[in-house]
Design an enzyme around this catalytic site. Structure first.
Site, PDB file in Angstrom:
ATOM      1  N   ARG A   1       0.851  -1.194   0.000  1.00 30.44           N
ATOM      2  CA  ARG A   1       0.000   0.000   0.000  1.00 30.44           C
ATOM      3  C   ARG A   1       0.884   1.242   0.000  1.00 30.44           C
ATOM      4  O   ARG A   1       1.973   1.249   0.576  1.00 30.44           O
ATOM      5  CB  ARG A   1      -0.912   0.018   1.232  1.00 30.44           C
ATOM      6  CG  ARG A   1      -1.910   1.175   1.181  1.00 30.44           C
ATOM      7  CD  ARG A   1      -2.674   1.363   2.484  1.00 30.44           C
ATOM      8  NE  ARG A   1      -3.636   2.473   2.328  1.00 30.44           N
ATOM      9  CZ  ARG A   1      -4.309   3.029   3.312  1.00 30.44           C
ATOM     10  NH1 ARG A   1      -4.147   2.590   4.551  1.00 30.44           N
ATOM     11  NH2 ARG A   1      -5.142   4.030   3.081  1.00 30.44           N
ATOM     12  N   HIS A   2       0.420   2.295  -0.632  1.00 27.61           N
ATOM     13  CA  HIS A   2       1.135   3.560  -0.653  1.00 27.61           C
ATOM     14  C   HIS A   2       1.296   4.123   0.758  1.00 27.61           C
ATOM     15  O   HIS A   2       0.694   3.643   1.726  1.00 27.61           O
ATOM     16  CB  HIS A   2       0.386   4.568  -1.532  1.00 27.61           C
ATOM     17  CG  HIS A   2      -1.031   4.782  -1.087  1.00 27.61           C
ATOM     18  ND1 HIS A   2      -1.377   5.566  -0.002  1.00 27.61           N
ATOM     19  CD2 HIS A   2      -2.207   4.292  -1.566  1.00 27.61           C
ATOM     20  CE1 HIS A   2      -2.678   5.560   0.170  1.00 27.61           C
ATOM     21  NE2 HIS A   2      -3.223   4.790  -0.772  1.00 27.61           N
TER      22      HIS A   2
ATOM     23  N   ARG B   1      -1.337   9.630   3.019  1.00 26.23           N
ATOM     24  CA  ARG B   1      -1.839  10.582   2.029  1.00 26.23           C
ATOM     25  C   ARG B   1      -2.734  11.612   2.694  1.00 26.23           C
ATOM     26  O   ARG B   1      -3.116  11.479   3.864  1.00 26.23           O
ATOM     27  CB  ARG B   1      -2.644   9.854   0.952  1.00 26.23           C
ATOM     28  CG  ARG B   1      -3.901   9.140   1.486  1.00 26.23           C
ATOM     29  CD  ARG B   1      -4.827   8.733   0.373  1.00 26.23           C
ATOM     30  NE  ARG B   1      -5.957   7.931   0.812  1.00 26.23           N
ATOM     31  CZ  ARG B   1      -7.096   8.412   1.295  1.00 26.23           C
ATOM     32  NH1 ARG B   1      -7.246   9.715   1.460  1.00 26.23           N
ATOM     33  NH2 ARG B   1      -8.082   7.604   1.635  1.00 26.23           N
TER      34      ARG B   1
ATOM     35  N   ARG C   1      -0.400   8.945  -5.908  1.00 28.01           N
ATOM     36  CA  ARG C   1       0.207   8.518  -4.649  1.00 28.01           C
ATOM     37  C   ARG C   1       0.867   7.146  -4.742  1.00 28.01           C
ATOM     38  O   ARG C   1       1.833   6.880  -4.024  1.00 28.01           O
ATOM     39  CB  ARG C   1      -0.814   8.555  -3.516  1.00 28.01           C
ATOM     40  CG  ARG C   1      -2.047   7.687  -3.719  1.00 28.01           C
ATOM     41  CD  ARG C   1      -3.019   7.853  -2.564  1.00 28.01           C
ATOM     42  NE  ARG C   1      -4.272   7.131  -2.761  1.00 28.01           N
ATOM     43  CZ  ARG C   1      -5.350   7.648  -3.321  1.00 28.01           C
ATOM     44  NH1 ARG C   1      -5.335   8.885  -3.782  1.00 28.01           N
ATOM     45  NH2 ARG C   1      -6.457   6.930  -3.434  1.00 28.01           N
TER      46      ARG C   1
ATOM     47  N   HIS D   1      -3.108  -0.143  -3.312  1.00 28.45           N
ATOM     48  CA  HIS D   1      -4.006   0.507  -2.353  1.00 28.45           C
ATOM     49  C   HIS D   1      -4.384  -0.435  -1.213  1.00 28.45           C
ATOM     50  O   HIS D   1      -4.107  -1.638  -1.263  1.00 28.45           O
ATOM     51  CB  HIS D   1      -5.260   0.981  -3.078  1.00 28.45           C
ATOM     52  CG  HIS D   1      -4.956   1.848  -4.261  1.00 28.45           C
ATOM     53  ND1 HIS D   1      -4.892   3.220  -4.188  1.00 28.45           N
ATOM     54  CD2 HIS D   1      -4.673   1.529  -5.565  1.00 28.45           C
ATOM     55  CE1 HIS D   1      -4.595   3.715  -5.377  1.00 28.45           C
ATOM     56  NE2 HIS D   1      -4.463   2.721  -6.228  1.00 28.45           N
ATOM     57  N   ASP D   2      -5.067   0.141  -0.205  1.00 25.65           N
ATOM     58  CA  ASP D   2      -5.484  -0.669   0.939  1.00 25.65           C
ATOM     59  C   ASP D   2      -6.414  -1.803   0.509  1.00 25.65           C
ATOM     60  O   ASP D   2      -6.265  -2.949   0.953  1.00 25.65           O
ATOM     61  CB  ASP D   2      -6.151   0.194   2.013  1.00 25.65           C
ATOM     62  CG  ASP D   2      -7.179   1.176   1.472  1.00 25.65           C
ATOM     63  OD1 ASP D   2      -7.538   1.091   0.276  1.00 25.65           O
ATOM     64  OD2 ASP D   2      -7.650   2.040   2.253  1.00 25.65           O
TER      65      ASP D   2
END
Length: 389
Positions: A49-50, A53, A119, A300-301
């Site tokens: 995950r990034h 943010r 992101r 992503h999550d």
């Protein structure tokens, strides 16, 4: 007397049937090769995950920070803290995979793919900056104080074509199945019934009518991100996002919903899992070209949670920023191979392999993974999604 013996006989037969059914669903791995200390890591696939943010533009009417002026980098963008967080993840990758990769970057060693979102693209670049800090002969910036960074490619595809990392953006069958699941799932209906008062209270406080689990999901993320970025929240908001509270639980449950059935898992995560399994097969069969050592996905999550849930490995929680799933291929002896899966939530240095669902082992051959998860491996995307030419 005969009725007594008849009851006993029926109980024995019932117990036998339950045992038999259980044995049919749990595959016996005892005769298979399993990873040992003598096994050698030859290939890794990591989904992460990034980093941290800013809030997305899904704010609520009463939010004092709803205007973008409060978010200098912009809505949804990676923050400086998020960049540092992902840089540290790259340092962890260097420690974990340094022996496998060596010190120098080569496109023949690593491939990096990101969803087409700022992101995640930036997170991939920040991760690579730590993973492959240039050696002396790789430094291109000739100066007294040279930049200790080198450009490394990150690949992406448009969101509507990214079936692996973005998910079923353009998949009618998924959305039909998802709507059906929400209407028919007893778990979903229980949340709406059991927490109706909470929905009403949060709606009044935030100034928006919260009618779905997705509404609560979006509100939680807004409040949580504002809290970790030191924004002053009203009392109701601080109470709502307390750890292990109701709002966190409902948000966690939303992550499960995207792959809550076999059909949903097949359309949500199946295309990513299919790609991963194919990469493992090519590596094992020496047909991976180039013969890379590490494959990274920046996403992503919900990408992380859906992969874990589709594999039967997800426990309800909100995947933290920079969380990572590691699927590693090991080799030993006479070309024997096994795969282990790890989940790193935060800053763990030593990872423990996860136990494969319905298998009872922490390592697994690729053939067995296909047996366990073959029913969620899709075919052609348009056919699976019911898209007509």
């Amino acid at each position: 007397m005969w009725s007594f013996f008849l009851v006993i006989l029926l109980l024995i037969m019932s117990n036998f049937n339950v045992t038999s059914q259980s044995q049919q669903t749990v595959l016996e791995p005892k005769s298979e090769f399993c990873c040992t200390n003598a096994s050698k890591l030859i290939f890794g696939i990591v989904l992460f995950r990034h980093g941290i943010r800013n809030i997305n533009n899904f704010n609520y009417p009463n939010d004092p920070y709803k205007d973008e002026i409060h978010w200098p980098e912009g809505f949804g963008q990676l923050t400086n803290e998020g960049k540092q967080q992902i840089y540290e993840l790259g340092q962890f990758f260097r420690r974990r995979y340094g022996e496998l990769l060596g010190n120098k970057y080569s496109p023949n060693k690593v491939y990096v793919r990101s969803s087409d979102v700022d992101r995640t693209l930036m997170s991939a670049l920040a991760c690579l900056a730590a993973l492959f800090e240039p050696t002396d002969d790789e430094i291109w910036h000739k100066s007294i104080n040279p930049i200790k960074w080198q450009p490394i490619p990150v690949h992406t595809v448009p969101i509507k074509l990214d079936y692996a990392l973005w998910g079923p953006e353009d998949c009618p069958k998924f959305w039909t199945a998802h709507e059906k699941y929400q209407k028919e799932s007893p778990e979903v209906q229980r949340i709406y019934t059991e927490y109706a008062d909470e929905f009403a209270h949060w709606s009044e406080m935030c100034g928006k009518n919260l009618t779905t689990i997705l509404d609560v999901f979006n509100l939680y993320h807004t409040l949580y991100i504002e809290s970790i970025q030191n924004k002053i929240l009203p009392d109701w908001a601080r109470e709502a996002i307390k750890p292990n509270g109701t709002m966190e639980y409902i948000t966690s449950f939303y992550f499960k919903m995207a792959s809550g059935t076999k059909e949903l898992a097949r359309l949500q995560t199946g295309f990513l899992l299919k790609e991963i399994f194919e990469l493992f097969a090519q590596k094992i069969n020496s047909t991976l070209q180039p013969n890379r050592l590490l494959w990274l996905y920046s996403a992503h999550d919900y990408t992380v949670s859906s992969l874990l849930n589709s594999l039967g490995l997800f426990e309800l929680h909100v995947p933290p920023f920079s969380a990572s799933v590691h699927m590693e291929l090991y080799e030993a002896g006479d070309k024997e191979h096994c795969i282990q899966i790890f989940y790193r939530k935060s800053n763990e240095e030593n990872l423990t392999p996860m136990e494969i669902l319905n298998y009872g082992q922490k390592c697994c051959t690729l053939e067995r993974l296909y047996e366990l998860y073959g029913d969620i491996i899709p075919g052609d995307h348009d056919e699976e999604c019911g898209i007509q030419d």
